[in-house]
Design a protein around this motif. Structure first.
Motif, PDB file in Angstrom:
ATOM      1  N   ASN A 189       0.825  -1.211   0.000  1.00 15.17           N
ATOM      2  CA  ASN A 189       0.000   0.000   0.000  1.00 15.17           C
ATOM      3  C   ASN A 189       0.859   1.260   0.000  1.00 15.17           C
ATOM      4  O   ASN A 189       0.572   2.225  -0.703  1.00 15.17           O
ATOM      5  CB  ASN A 189      -0.913   0.032   1.236  1.00 15.17           C
ATOM      6  CG  ASN A 189      -2.009  -1.007   1.130  1.00 15.17           C
ATOM      7  OD1 ASN A 189      -2.312  -1.483   0.038  1.00 15.17           O
ATOM      8  ND2 ASN A 189      -2.587  -1.367   2.264  1.00 15.17           N
ATOM      9  N   LEU A 190       1.908   1.219   0.820  1.00 13.17           N
ATOM     10  CA  LEU A 190       2.798   2.373   0.921  1.00 13.17           C
ATOM     11  C   LEU A 190       3.427   2.674  -0.426  1.00 13.17           C
ATOM     12  O   LEU A 190       3.498   3.825  -0.866  1.00 13.17           O
ATOM     13  CB  LEU A 190       3.887   2.081   1.961  1.00 13.17           C
ATOM     14  CG  LEU A 190       4.837   3.217   2.275  1.00 13.17           C
ATOM     15  CD1 LEU A 190       4.097   4.332   2.992  1.00 13.17           C
ATOM     16  CD2 LEU A 190       5.988   2.734   3.136  1.00 13.17           C
ATOM     17  N   GLN A 191       3.857   1.620  -1.099  1.00 12.71           N
ATOM     18  CA  GLN A 191       4.478   1.801  -2.412  1.00 12.71           C
ATOM     19  C   GLN A 191       3.470   2.420  -3.371  1.00 12.71           C
ATOM     20  O   GLN A 191       3.778   3.326  -4.124  1.00 12.71           O
ATOM     21  CB  GLN A 191       4.970   0.446  -2.929  1.00 12.71           C
ATOM     22  CG  GLN A 191       5.807   0.532  -4.191  1.00 12.71           C
ATOM     23  CD  GLN A 191       4.990   0.370  -5.447  1.00 12.71           C
ATOM     24  OE1 GLN A 191       3.982  -0.318  -5.450  1.00 12.71           O
ATOM     25  NE2 GLN A 191       5.422   1.012  -6.511  1.00 12.71           N
ATOM     26  N   HIS A 192       2.242   1.955  -3.294  1.00  9.73           N
ATOM     27  CA  HIS A 192       1.191   2.464  -4.165  1.00  9.73           C
ATOM     28  C   HIS A 192       0.920   3.934  -3.871  1.00  9.73           C
ATOM     29  O   HIS A 192       0.819   4.769  -4.775  1.00  9.73           O
ATOM     30  CB  HIS A 192      -0.078   1.631  -3.973  1.00  9.73           C
ATOM     31  CG  HIS A 192      -1.138   1.926  -4.969  1.00  9.73           C
ATOM     32  ND1 HIS A 192      -2.194   2.750  -4.681  1.00  9.73           N
ATOM     33  CD2 HIS A 192      -1.281   1.546  -6.256  1.00  9.73           C
ATOM     34  CE1 HIS A 192      -2.956   2.850  -5.749  1.00  9.73           C
ATOM     35  NE2 HIS A 192      -2.424   2.135  -6.721  1.00  9.73           N
ATOM     36  N   ASP A 193       0.843   4.286  -2.570  1.00  5.03           N
ATOM     37  CA  ASP A 193       0.560   5.670  -2.181  1.00  5.03           C
ATOM     38  C   ASP A 193       1.691   6.610  -2.575  1.00  5.03           C
ATOM     39  O   ASP A 193       1.459   7.707  -3.063  1.00  5.03           O
ATOM     40  CB  ASP A 193       0.361   5.772  -0.666  1.00  5.03           C
ATOM     41  CG  ASP A 193      -0.918   5.068  -0.232  1.00  5.03           C
ATOM     42  OD1 ASP A 193      -1.707   4.703  -1.122  1.00  5.03           O
ATOM     43  OD2 ASP A 193      -1.103   4.877   0.979  1.00  5.03           O
ATOM     44  N   LEU A 194       2.927   6.177  -2.311  1.00  6.87           N
ATOM     45  CA  LEU A 194       4.069   7.058  -2.574  1.00  6.87           C
ATOM     46  C   LEU A 194       4.353   7.159  -4.062  1.00  6.87           C
ATOM     47  O   LEU A 194       4.864   8.168  -4.541  1.00  6.87           O
ATOM     48  CB  LEU A 194       5.319   6.537  -1.866  1.00  6.87           C
ATOM     49  CG  LEU A 194       5.319   6.595  -0.339  1.00  6.87           C
ATOM     50  CD1 LEU A 194       6.543   5.881   0.209  1.00  6.87           C
ATOM     51  CD2 LEU A 194       5.295   8.034   0.143  1.00  6.87           C
ATOM     52  N   GLY A 195       4.060   6.102  -4.768  1.00  9.59           N
ATOM     53  CA  GLY A 195       4.303   6.091  -6.201  1.00  9.59           C
ATOM     54  C   GLY A 195       5.769   6.010  -6.572  1.00  9.59           C
ATOM     55  O   GLY A 195       6.137   6.242  -7.717  1.00  9.59           O
ATOM     56  N   ILE A 196       6.626   5.705  -5.605  1.00 11.42           N
ATOM     57  CA  ILE A 196       8.033   5.536  -5.950  1.00 11.42           C
ATOM     58  C   ILE A 196       8.315   4.050  -6.135  1.00 11.42           C
ATOM     59  O   ILE A 196       7.531   3.203  -5.728  1.00 11.42           O
ATOM     60  CB  ILE A 196       8.985   6.131  -4.883  1.00 11.42           C
ATOM     61  CG1 ILE A 196       8.762   5.470  -3.528  1.00 11.42           C
ATOM     62  CG2 ILE A 196       8.821   7.635  -4.806  1.00 11.42           C
ATOM     63  CD1 ILE A 196       9.757   5.912  -2.488  1.00 11.42           C
ATOM     64  N   CYS A 197       9.451   3.786  -6.746  1.00 12.25           N
ATOM     65  CA  CYS A 197       9.789   2.406  -7.042  1.00 12.25           C
ATOM     66  C   CYS A 197      10.406   1.742  -5.813  1.00 12.25           C
ATOM     67  O   CYS A 197      11.264   2.315  -5.161  1.00 12.25           O
ATOM     68  CB  CYS A 197      10.772   2.382  -8.211  1.00 12.25           C
ATOM     69  SG  CYS A 197      11.212   0.741  -8.699  1.00 12.25           S
ATOM     70  N   PHE A 198       9.927   0.561  -5.478  1.00 15.17           N
ATOM     71  CA  PHE A 198      10.508  -0.236  -4.392  1.00 15.17           C
ATOM     72  C   PHE A 198      11.297  -1.373  -5.016  1.00 15.17           C
ATOM     73  O   PHE A 198      10.777  -2.084  -5.875  1.00 15.17           O
ATOM     74  CB  PHE A 198       9.422  -0.852  -3.504  1.00 15.17           C
ATOM     75  CG  PHE A 198       8.853   0.071  -2.461  1.00 15.17           C
ATOM     76  CD1 PHE A 198       8.809   1.438  -2.657  1.00 15.17           C
ATOM     77  CD2 PHE A 198       8.347  -0.439  -1.277  1.00 15.17           C
ATOM     78  CE1 PHE A 198       8.270   2.285  -1.696  1.00 15.17           C
ATOM     79  CE2 PHE A 198       7.798   0.394  -0.305  1.00 15.17           C
ATOM     80  CZ  PHE A 198       7.759   1.752  -0.514  1.00 15.17           C
ATOM     81  N   LEU A 199      12.535  -1.521  -4.577  1.00 11.48           N
ATOM     82  CA  LEU A 199      13.316  -2.683  -4.995  1.00 11.48           C
ATOM     83  C   LEU A 199      13.545  -3.520  -3.748  1.00 11.48           C
ATOM     84  O   LEU A 199      14.242  -3.114  -2.828  1.00 11.48           O
ATOM     85  CB  LEU A 199      14.640  -2.263  -5.630  1.00 11.48           C
ATOM     86  CG  LEU A 199      15.491  -3.375  -6.233  1.00 11.48           C
ATOM     87  CD1 LEU A 199      14.731  -4.122  -7.304  1.00 11.48           C
ATOM     88  CD2 LEU A 199      16.778  -2.821  -6.805  1.00 11.48           C
ATOM     89  N   PHE A 200      12.923  -4.674  -3.727  1.00 10.50           N
ATOM     90  CA  PHE A 200      12.796  -5.473  -2.514  1.00 10.50           C
ATOM     91  C   PHE A 200      13.587  -6.760  -2.680  1.00 10.50           C
ATOM     92  O   PHE A 200      13.440  -7.454  -3.682  1.00 10.50           O
ATOM     93  CB  PHE A 200      11.302  -5.776  -2.324  1.00 10.50           C
ATOM     94  CG  PHE A 200      10.937  -6.444  -1.038  1.00 10.50           C
ATOM     95  CD1 PHE A 200      10.544  -5.701   0.056  1.00 10.50           C
ATOM     96  CD2 PHE A 200      10.948  -7.824  -0.934  1.00 10.50           C
ATOM     97  CE1 PHE A 200      10.178  -6.320   1.238  1.00 10.50           C
ATOM     98  CE2 PHE A 200      10.588  -8.444   0.260  1.00 10.50           C
ATOM     99  CZ  PHE A 200      10.201  -7.685   1.338  1.00 10.50           C
ATOM    100  N   VAL A 201      14.425  -7.060  -1.701  1.00  9.03           N
ATOM    101  CA  VAL A 201      15.221  -8.284  -1.775  1.00  9.03           C
ATOM    102  C   VAL A 201      14.652  -9.309  -0.808  1.00  9.03           C
ATOM    103  O   VAL A 201      14.379  -8.984   0.346  1.00  9.03           O
ATOM    104  CB  VAL A 201      16.690  -7.989  -1.417  1.00  9.03           C
ATOM    105  CG1 VAL A 201      17.409  -9.267  -1.022  1.00  9.03           C
ATOM    106  CG2 VAL A 201      17.397  -7.350  -2.590  1.00  9.03           C
ATOM    107  N   THR A 202      14.453 -10.515  -1.269  1.00  6.36           N
ATOM    108  CA  THR A 202      13.992 -11.570  -0.366  1.00  6.36           C
ATOM    109  C   THR A 202      14.385 -12.933  -0.904  1.00  6.36           C
ATOM    110  O   THR A 202      14.684 -13.094  -2.082  1.00  6.36           O
ATOM    111  CB  THR A 202      12.465 -11.507  -0.177  1.00  6.36           C
ATOM    112  OG1 THR A 202      12.085 -12.478   0.794  1.00  6.36           O
ATOM    113  CG2 THR A 202      11.728 -11.778  -1.464  1.00  6.36           C
ATOM    114  N   HIS A 203      14.403 -13.904   0.022  1.00  5.21           N
ATOM    115  CA  HIS A 203      14.596 -15.284  -0.434  1.00  5.21           C
ATOM    116  C   HIS A 203      13.289 -16.050  -0.281  1.00  5.21           C
ATOM    117  O   HIS A 203      13.226 -17.242  -0.528  1.00  5.21           O
ATOM    118  CB  HIS A 203      15.706 -15.960   0.378  1.00  5.21           C
ATOM    119  CG  HIS A 203      15.392 -16.036   1.846  1.00  5.21           C
ATOM    120  ND1 HIS A 203      15.811 -15.078   2.726  1.00  5.21           N
ATOM    121  CD2 HIS A 203      14.674 -16.915   2.549  1.00  5.21           C
ATOM    122  CE1 HIS A 203      15.356 -15.384   3.927  1.00  5.21           C
ATOM    123  NE2 HIS A 203      14.665 -16.487   3.855  1.00  5.21           N
TER     124      HIS A 203
END
Lengths: 373, 294
Positions: A189-203
């Motif tokens: 939701n935060l990513q959607h609201d801010l409209g900035i790109c999130f680059l998320f690392v996970t395994h």
């Protein structure tokens, strides 16, 4: 003069990074990675530990220098640019909150060091804390907060500078399952609201599938596949991706023809019908997902493939049941049938023989390439 | 029941140490404080009469009938404090970057370097300081080297100066600064430095806002550990300062061993103790507060 702005927020070209291995030799963390990340997207770097995902993130944030290749952020080449000059911010895996500074001080740190005047700083810190649901916690010290709250502080601190790209290095791995799931939704939701790109690392593949617009699957310093979660699940292009994402039984063999219909003959002689497409003679892998398997009807035609199995164990999973079965050759396959199939399956007890069917056009067939992927 | 047994065990464990400290640490301390208020005996020892002139000599209310006030004592005191403080600064400036460098080494090298730092403790301090006499004296190694290189035309007078005392003190005290500093710098969480840089802090901002506060406990511990022995040290000024650089430690030594004025020596010691006590209280309150904040 060429316009410098780019439709991509970040571009990585032929990135190579090697580390000396403790036992001698080198570890290639990034082996010629090229990647383009579009504006306003939630992009996940997914892979097993040691696949290079964190190294790539650190190369973008500026904490690792590439051996070769280049990185552009918002069109600007950032080679040799110090981390504090890059328009990206990071949420660290262990949060890395400053223990001697209050929550407000932590959140406002990025504004303070860049000389934002006090009044504006306080206003923006208030906004950021409200956004992550921590209004009124400003005067506390980080160690007086729970893990989830610390996570939110780290998030507020990272977004306050309005980065063009927010990097998140396995930020949810320290949280318990329930909290992790609610944070996944909040992050999205935060990513959607801010409209900035999130680059998320996970395994964690489940995490990647839940949140991402695009998933980049990495393995041994190379990109295995880039695509939407649906594409990765339904159309994996390599055995690695098929195994890494989602459950499923994999059958390796050669494509042959019987009565116009292609079938896959496994290395131990099992014959499995597949959809039209792969050319005869190719070595291939068939991936059957649990939800593609159901109990076979009495008069099944050749549009379905049949697996003769023995039910080993069934597991209640809430909305569905998972039935773990064994093939004659000892390989286990799982079925998660829905509706009528589930009802029929409930009458089967462990140890009974079952005929499982799948629509021959549903499961994915991956053709082996020459380099043996 | 359980807690009673716990208590008994605790008492059994604590008694020997408490008795030892009580008898051999607090005893002499109390004796010293009492002696500092007694009249000096003619040939050493004390006369059991209350006698505050010992302090009057130092602080200025001695009337000159029996004892005379001499501002030189306060001067020596201040000089000692200044030298000790300078020594803290010197050792800090040397050890802070060094500790950073060592903490970046591989585990094997770190252990080795820490061992090397503690190595001087295996040799008597007097012997080590005599080596410095050999180095610093007019015909010593330093002058031979400088003359040989043609940097100076005649030997420089470095021994029996404050500089020599500072060199010797810094040399002796380096491990006491290095070890606590290293302990706190090694614990330093590098992700905090990265986070600071990531948020846009220039390197100097990261240093003053993150690294320095995080390593402050180590700096404070090192400063206390260096300041206190430096203030009371008498061997270094004795060997490297000659008669020119008298420190409060030398003064106390002289009063007890040469002048045989025990009460006055005791009064000087009590003065030193008061200063140190004040500093330690300040230190503990400062550290205590930051620990609470943690």
């Amino acid at each position: 003069m060429i316009e410098k702005t780019s439709e991509f927020i970040a571009e990585v070209k032929q990135a190579v990074k090697q580390f000396p291995a403790p036992e001698g030799g080198v570890i290639t963390a990034l082996d010629g990675i090229s990647l383009e990340i579009q504006q306003s997207q939630f992009v996940t770097l997914l892979g097993p530990s040691g696949c290079g995902k964190t190294t790539l993130l650190r190369a973008i944030s500026g904490f690792e220098d590439l051996d070769s290749g280049e990185i552009r952020i918002a069109g600007e080449l950032v080679t040799g640019v110090a981390p504090y000059r890059r328009p990206v911010n990071t949420v660290f895996q262990n949060y890395a909150l400053f223990p001697h500074i209050s929550v407000s001080g932590n959140v406002g740190y990025g504004l303070e060091v860049t000389g934002v005047p006090r009044g504006e700083r306080e206003r923006r810190v208030g906004e950021a804390l409200e956004r992550v649901g921590l209004s009124g916690f400003g005067l506390r010290k980080p160690n007086q907060l729970s893990g989830g709250q610390q996570q939110r502080v780290a998030l507020a601190r990272a977004i306050i500078n309005q980065p063009k790209l927010l990097l998140l290095d396995e930020p949810l791995s320290a949280l318990d399952r329930n909290l992790r799931q609610s944070m996944q939704i909040e992050l999205k939701n935060l990513q959607h609201d801010l409209g900035i790109c999130f680059l998320f690392v996970t395994h964690d593949q489940e995490e990647a599938l839940t949140m991402s617009d695009q998933v980049v699957v990495l393995n041994q310093g190379r990109i295995e596949q880039i695509g939407s979660p649906e594409a990765l699940y339904h159309q994996p292009t390599s055995r690695f991706v098929a195994e890494f994402i989602g459950d499923g039984a994999l059958f390796k063999g050669t494509i042959t023809n019987t009565f116009e219909n292609p079938i896959l003959v496994t290395d131990d002689g099992q014959e499995l019908p597949v959809g039209v497409g792969p050319s005869v003679g190719a070595s291939a892998t068939l991936i059957i997902r649990p939800e593609q398997l159901d109990i076979a009807k009495e008069n099944a035609d050749d549009s379905v493939g049949i697996l003769d199995v023995v039910l080993e164990q069934s597991f209640f999973q809430g909305a569905t049941n998972k039935y773990v079965c064994q093939l004659p050759n000892g390989v286990s396959v799982s079925a998660v049938p829905t509706g009528a199939g589930n009802a029929a399956f409930r009458r089967v007890s462990p140890g009974d023989r079952v005929r499982l069917a799948y629509d021959r056009n549903e499961p994915r067939v991956i053709i082996q390439t020459a380099d043996g992927k | 029941m359980e807690s009673k047994r716990e208590n008994r065990r605790l008492i059994a464990l604590l008694t020997p140490g408490t008795l030892f400290l009580g008898i051999f640490f607090l005893g002499p301390l109390g004796m010293m404080i009492v002696f500092s208020f007694l009249e000096p005996g003619l040939y050493g020892g004390v006369e059991w009469n209350f006698y505050h002139w010992n302090y009057g000599r130092i602080l200025g209310w001695a009337d000159g009938e029996w004892e005379e006030f001499d501002p030189v004592y306060v001067e020596i005191f201040l000089r000692s404090a200044r030298l000790a403080f300078t020594n803290v600064t010197i050792t800090l400036l040397i050890c802070y970057p060094a500790a950073f460098w060592v903490s970046g080494l591989s585990a094997r090298w770190r252990t080795f370097v820490v061992f090397i730092v503690t190595l001087p403790f295996f040799v008597s301090m007097v012997v080590r300081l005599f080596c410095w006499v050999l180095i610093l004296r007019p015909s010593g190694f330093l002058n031979i080297a400088l003359l040989g290189l043609g940097l100076i035309s005649e030997p420089i007078d470095i021994i029996y100066t404050e500089t020599a005392v500072l060199i010797g003190m810094a040399y002796i005290m380096l491990p006491f600064m290095f070890l606590p500093l290293y302990a706190s710098i090694e614990k330093l969480d590098y992700s905090l430095i990265e986070a600071s840089s990531d948020l846009g802090a220039k390197p100097y901002q990261t240093f003053f806002r993150v690294i320095l506060p995080a390593t402050l406990p180590g700096i404070a511990a090192g400063a206390v550990l260096v300041f206190i022995p430096s203030l009371g040290n008498f061997i270094v000024p004795d060997l490297l300062g000659g008669a020119k650089v008298l420190m409060i430690g030398n003064l106390v030594e002289q009063q007890f061993l040469s002048a045989r004025n025990w009460p006055f020596g005791a009064a000087l010691s009590v003065m030193i103790m008061l200063v140190m006590f004040t500093l330690i209280v300040l230190y503990l309150r400062r550290i205590g507060r930051s620990e609470l904040a943690r």
